[in-house]
Design a protein around this motif. Sequence first.
Motif, PDB file in Angstrom:
ATOM      1  N   GLU A 145       0.832  -1.206   0.000  1.00 15.30           N
ATOM      2  CA  GLU A 145       0.000   0.000   0.000  1.00 15.30           C
ATOM      3  C   GLU A 145       0.867   1.257   0.000  1.00 15.30           C
ATOM      4  OE1 GLU A 145      -3.763   2.073   0.135  1.00 15.30           O
ATOM      5  OE2 GLU A 145      -3.032   0.116  -0.547  1.00 15.30           O
ATOM      6  N   MET A 149       0.932   4.233  -3.047  1.00 12.02           N
ATOM      7  CA  MET A 149       0.729   5.666  -2.851  1.00 12.02           C
ATOM      8  C   MET A 149       1.939   6.478  -3.294  1.00 12.02           C
ATOM      9  SD  MET A 149      -1.422   5.817   0.725  1.00 12.02           S
ATOM     10  CE  MET A 149      -1.961   7.500   0.410  1.00 12.02           C
ATOM     11  N   GLU A 154       1.548  10.676  -4.087  1.00 10.70           N
ATOM     12  CA  GLU A 154       0.952  11.243  -2.871  1.00 10.70           C
ATOM     13  C   GLU A 154       2.043  11.848  -1.989  1.00 10.70           C
ATOM     14  OE1 GLU A 154      -2.103  11.613  -2.483  1.00 10.70           O
ATOM     15  OE2 GLU A 154      -3.164  10.041  -3.582  1.00 10.70           O
ATOM     16  N   LYS A 158      -0.204  12.413   3.520  1.00 12.48           N
ATOM     17  CA  LYS A 158      -1.294  11.507   3.160  1.00 12.48           C
ATOM     18  C   LYS A 158      -0.881  10.047   3.274  1.00 12.48           C
ATOM     19  CE  LYS A 158      -4.047  14.472   0.115  1.00 12.48           C
ATOM     20  NZ  LYS A 158      -4.650  14.611  -1.232  1.00 12.48           N
ATOM     21  N   GLU A 161      -0.855   9.145   7.020  1.00  9.20           N
ATOM     22  CA  GLU A 161      -2.216   9.007   7.545  1.00  9.20           C
ATOM     23  C   GLU A 161      -2.844   7.693   7.103  1.00  9.20           C
ATOM     24  OE1 GLU A 161      -4.099  12.530   6.132  1.00  9.20           O
ATOM     25  OE2 GLU A 161      -3.403  13.781   7.807  1.00  9.20           O
ATOM     26  N   ARG A 162      -2.632   7.355   5.831  1.00  2.68           N
ATOM     27  CA  ARG A 162      -3.190   6.113   5.298  1.00  2.68           C
ATOM     28  C   ARG A 162      -2.575   4.891   5.967  1.00  2.68           C
ATOM     29  NH1 ARG A 162      -7.044   2.803   3.391  1.00  2.68           N
ATOM     30  NH2 ARG A 162      -6.333   1.470   1.682  1.00  2.68           N
ATOM     31  N   LEU A 166      -4.310   2.134   8.375  1.00  6.46           N
ATOM     32  CA  LEU A 166      -4.316   0.747   7.933  1.00  6.46           C
ATOM     33  C   LEU A 166      -3.867  -0.208   9.034  1.00  6.46           C
ATOM     34  CD1 LEU A 166      -5.119  -0.386   5.168  1.00  6.46           C
ATOM     35  CD2 LEU A 166      -2.694  -0.522   4.600  1.00  6.46           C
TER      36      LEU A 166
END
Length: 313
Positions: A145, A149, A154, A158, A161-162, A166
């Motif tokens: 992931e 990103m 990104e 961001k 935060e993701r 997760l």
Amino acid sequence: MRIGLVVDSACDLPQSFIEAHGIVILPITLHLGDHDEIDTRDPEKTEHFYQSKWDRRGDAGSSAFSTEQIKQLFLEKLVIDFDFVFCLTIASSRSPMFDNAVKASFAILNDYKPFRAKAGINGPFALRVIDCQNLFAAQGLMAVEAIRMIKQGENPIKIRERLEALTQNIHGYMLPQDLFYLRARAKTKGDRSVGWIGAMLGTALDIKPLIRGYRNETGPVAKLRHFDRGAEQLFDYAISRIESGLLAPTLVMSYGGNLEGMRLLPGYERLVAACAKHGVERVESVLSMTGGINVGPGALTLAFADEPHALPF
């Protein structure tokens, strides 16, 4: 901005993925009887490891890189190659790697400027250490992931935060083959979750514990009869969650040995078909030597991101 990704060697990813995306491996030291081995996820070493007869019930073990070792890895290479680095570590409840990396990060951020200046690089360097709160295939899902990103361009805020969100929604599962080995390792580490009587009874009846990693807690959540049948139940469960809709379009699996052993398990082909139908990326890897040392050969691990839900077992 050049954003890099560092994972420790317990993170299960295929070598092709690691090389394609320039992922840096934070090694783990393995203690194999009378000698030590550095686990860097080298495919040849890993294959030899699973083919060899290491002391599967003796003093085999593993230990995290020290704060100083982590610091040197960053200052000698990473502060030059990147402007921002995400460092994803194995669950802090199971290893000191996260704590060591956090301690190292303070020294790195204090000392990096002369190294970048010598290399003719302007601008600041930053890093973020994230506790994956999980193990093996589940760490691999976090890395996939993160790379997705980064490739989408990104910004680090961001991405952070993701990834931190997760960590609260990754469900990692492990089905062991050898309960005696699992109990021996657990006892060595002071973990009494697999007792001698349970190991004896489980072996006699061919009952395998399904172990879940979730939000920094690891423990058995079900008892499955026969390894092959248990694997099929785990695959069918994953299919049901894929059909319900995952929080990230990725499924990661790893196996303690040649991957053909995993691909011959009942239910595997149905799982492959479900991933293709629903647009879920399937990432398969040999279980790291670190994973093999801790859970034994032939273990199956699987991970996906999903909302909290009741287990079907």
